[in-house]
Write an enzyme that holds these catalytic residues in place. Structure first.
Site, mmCIF file in Angstrom:
data_model
loop_
_atom_site.group_PDB
_atom_site.id
_atom_site.type_symbol
_atom_site.label_atom_id
_atom_site.label_comp_id
_atom_site.label_asym_id
_atom_site.label_seq_id
_atom_site.Cartn_x
_atom_site.Cartn_y
_atom_site.Cartn_z
ATOM 1 N N TYR A 1 -15.732 10.966 -0.686
ATOM 2 C CA TYR A 1 -14.663 11.674 -1.395
ATOM 3 C C TYR A 1 -15.279 12.555 -2.492
ATOM 4 C CZ TYR A 1 -10.625 12.040 -4.563
ATOM 5 O OH TYR A 1 -9.635 12.479 -5.400
ATOM 6 N N LYS B 1 -3.443 4.861 -1.522
ATOM 7 C CA LYS B 1 -3.261 5.403 -0.162
ATOM 8 C C LYS B 1 -2.502 4.399 0.707
ATOM 9 C CE LYS B 1 -5.949 8.476 -2.032
ATOM 10 N NZ LYS B 1 -5.445 9.680 -2.624
ATOM 11 N N ARG C 1 -4.587 -6.604 -20.771
ATOM 12 C CA ARG C 1 -5.737 -5.857 -20.231
ATOM 13 C C ARG C 1 -6.500 -6.686 -19.201
ATOM 14 N NH1 ARG C 1 -8.676 -4.919 -24.656
ATOM 15 N NH2 ARG C 1 -10.380 -6.297 -24.088
ATOM 16 N N ASP D 1 -16.406 2.135 0.831
ATOM 17 C CA ASP D 1 -15.041 2.531 0.486
ATOM 18 C C ASP D 1 -14.228 2.498 1.778
ATOM 19 O OD1 ASP D 1 -12.713 3.964 -0.008
ATOM 20 O OD2 ASP D 1 -13.654 5.310 -1.447
HETATM 21 N N1 PLP Z 1 -11.701 6.921 -2.038
HETATM 22 C C1 PLP Z 1 -11.163 7.725 -1.106
HETATM 23 C C2 PLP Z 1 -11.642 7.629 0.317
HETATM 24 C C3 PLP Z 1 -10.164 8.647 -1.454
HETATM 25 O O1 PLP Z 1 -9.615 9.444 -0.523
HETATM 26 C C4 PLP Z 1 -9.737 8.710 -2.807
HETATM 27 C C5 PLP Z 1 -8.697 9.662 -3.224
HETATM 28 O O2 PLP Z 1 -8.251 10.500 -2.479
HETATM 29 C C6 PLP Z 1 -10.337 7.863 -3.745
HETATM 30 C C7 PLP Z 1 -11.310 6.973 -3.333
HETATM 31 C C8 PLP Z 1 -9.935 7.891 -5.188
HETATM 32 O O3 PLP Z 1 -8.725 7.208 -5.334
HETATM 33 P P1 PLP Z 1 -7.733 7.403 -6.579
HETATM 34 O O4 PLP Z 1 -7.139 8.767 -6.456
HETATM 35 O O5 PLP Z 1 -6.773 6.275 -6.431
HETATM 36 O O6 PLP Z 1 -8.566 7.297 -7.807
#
Ligand code: PLP
Length: 391
Positions: free
Chosen positions: A111, A208, A53, A183
């Protein structure tokens, strides 16, 4: 100082410290390590080593690679903690930083699930938020309260690809004694280093472009070593651990990150220019387009290009979009982004389906808006596919 592409290839590589050590990392699948005596067991436990973990060598290599990319060329030293998804990275960053009574000011174009987390989940722990337009600095300033601990936004927002003024936002955050959390999933550290412009914490969905092949769910939180110590301690307790194979796959993806992002960016700009000139297209959103309101800022904050993501609206609305989708041969629909192949997504049905129609309209997301994550195909084939599908 090595260049980003060199750091991407080498950062976090394992030391060749044993006979015939493989040049690529092994994958550590054991959930726990074994110890010959109490003294070595005690030393491992004190350092949070030897239990799955808390992560394995695969996590440490990935964390070193991302922190190395993020800090490349900066004065600051950075560290990172790898977790099981981008949402886990957001949860760990916010929940390790804040207490009940604290407050977040977040961009309204984050998001959709990030907004849901702020609205529905954090209030149950006494953490409230104001969700405002981060292109409007007065609105951001007005939203800050004495309890504000975090300003949260995205670089190259999804799906309208807006570029926030990170320097101005960092100044507002720091004046309030808060952190600017960015982010940076869409541009990745190959194209954007938010810390360079004053951000304190950077978040990735490794799902991504960072891993890049649509075969991983993962996330990372990056910050100063002392701040990451707290985030890591929380992650080790909370337990959103990334699987070791996913850590390995993400590091493998990072080895080609810089070359992939250069190609993604060049394809995205050429496709955006083609779509902008097409009679069937009403509007194209891509910060590097000369007509974009974000062009000057993108050239400064994203000098290597704005990444794979663009979005566009067809003059014929949703019906025209459905017709285009049925004719495309190379490009498929996928509720994600950042794959080697070009994919499309429909934000109203996917990332922003949790918002009601009025909120979606307010956020500039119409039913006819389509988001494109440009892949690595030959651009002539890509343009030909869209040209065929649009006529
Ligand atoms: N941040 C952004 C800009 C995203 O586009 C996404 C998902 O599409 C996330 C965070 C969340 O990522 P995850 O699906 O890996 O949890």
């Amino acid at each position: 100082m090595p260049h980003t592409d060199t750091v991407a290839v080498h950062a976090g590589e394992p030391t060749l410290d044993r006979k015939d050590a493989p040049i690529t990392p092994d994958i550590t699948v054991g959930s726990a390590s074994g110890y010959p005596d109490l003294e070595t067991l005690d030393a491992a436990m004190a350092e949070h080593r030897g239990y799955g973990r808390w992560g394995t060598d695969n996590h440490r290599q990935l964390e070193a690679a991302v922190a190395g990319l993020e800090a490349n060329g900066l004065e600051t030293r950075l560290d990172a903690v790898a977790v099981g998804s981008g949402m886990a990275a957001i949860a760990v960053a916010l929940m390790s930083e804040m207490n009940a009574g604290d407050h977040v000011v977040a961009a309204h174009d984050c998001y959709g699930t990030t907004v849901t987390f702020l609205r529905n989940d954090l209030p149950r722990f006494g953490i409230t938020s104001a969700i405002v337009n981060f292109q409007d600095m007065d609105a951001v300033r007005r939203a800050v309260t004495p309890q504000t601990r975090v300003l949260l936004c995205e670089m190259c927002t999804n799906p309208l690809i807006r570029v926030p003024d990170l320097e101005a936002l960092a100044a507002i955050a720091h004046e309030a004694g808060a952190l600017l959390v960015v982010d940076n999933t869409v541009p990745t550290p190959a194209l954007s280093q938010p810390n360079r412009w004053g951000a304190d914490v950077v978040i990735y969905s490794a799902t991504k472009n960072l891993s890049g092949h649509a075969d991983v769910i993962g996330g990372l939180v990056v910050g100063t070593p002392s701040w990451i110590e707290g985030a890591r301690a929380f992650a080790h307790t909370f337990g959103p651990t990334l699987g070791p194979f996913d850590a390995w796959l993400t590091l493998r993806g990072i080895r080609t990150l810089a070359v992939r992002m250069a190609r993604h960016t060049s394809n995205a700009l050429q496709l955006a220019r083609f779509l902008e000139g097409h009679a069937a297209v009403r509007q194209v959103n891509y910060p590097e387009l000369e007509g974009s309101p974000y062009c000057a800022r993108a050239r400064k904050l994203l000098p290597g290009g704005a990444g794979a993501l663009l979005s566009f609206e067809l003059a014929g609305g949703k019906a025209a979009l459905e017709s285009m989708l049925s004719r495309l041969q190379l490009v498929r629909l996928m509720p994600s982004l950042g794959h080697v192949a070009t994919t499309l997504s429909h934000p109203a049905s996917t990332s922003h389906r949790g918002l009601d129609p009025a909120e979606r309209t307010g956020a500039g997301i119409s039913d006819g808006l389509v988001r494109c994550s440009t892949g690595l195909e030959n651009i002539d084939d890509l343009i030909a596919d869209f040209d065929r599908a649009l006529t």
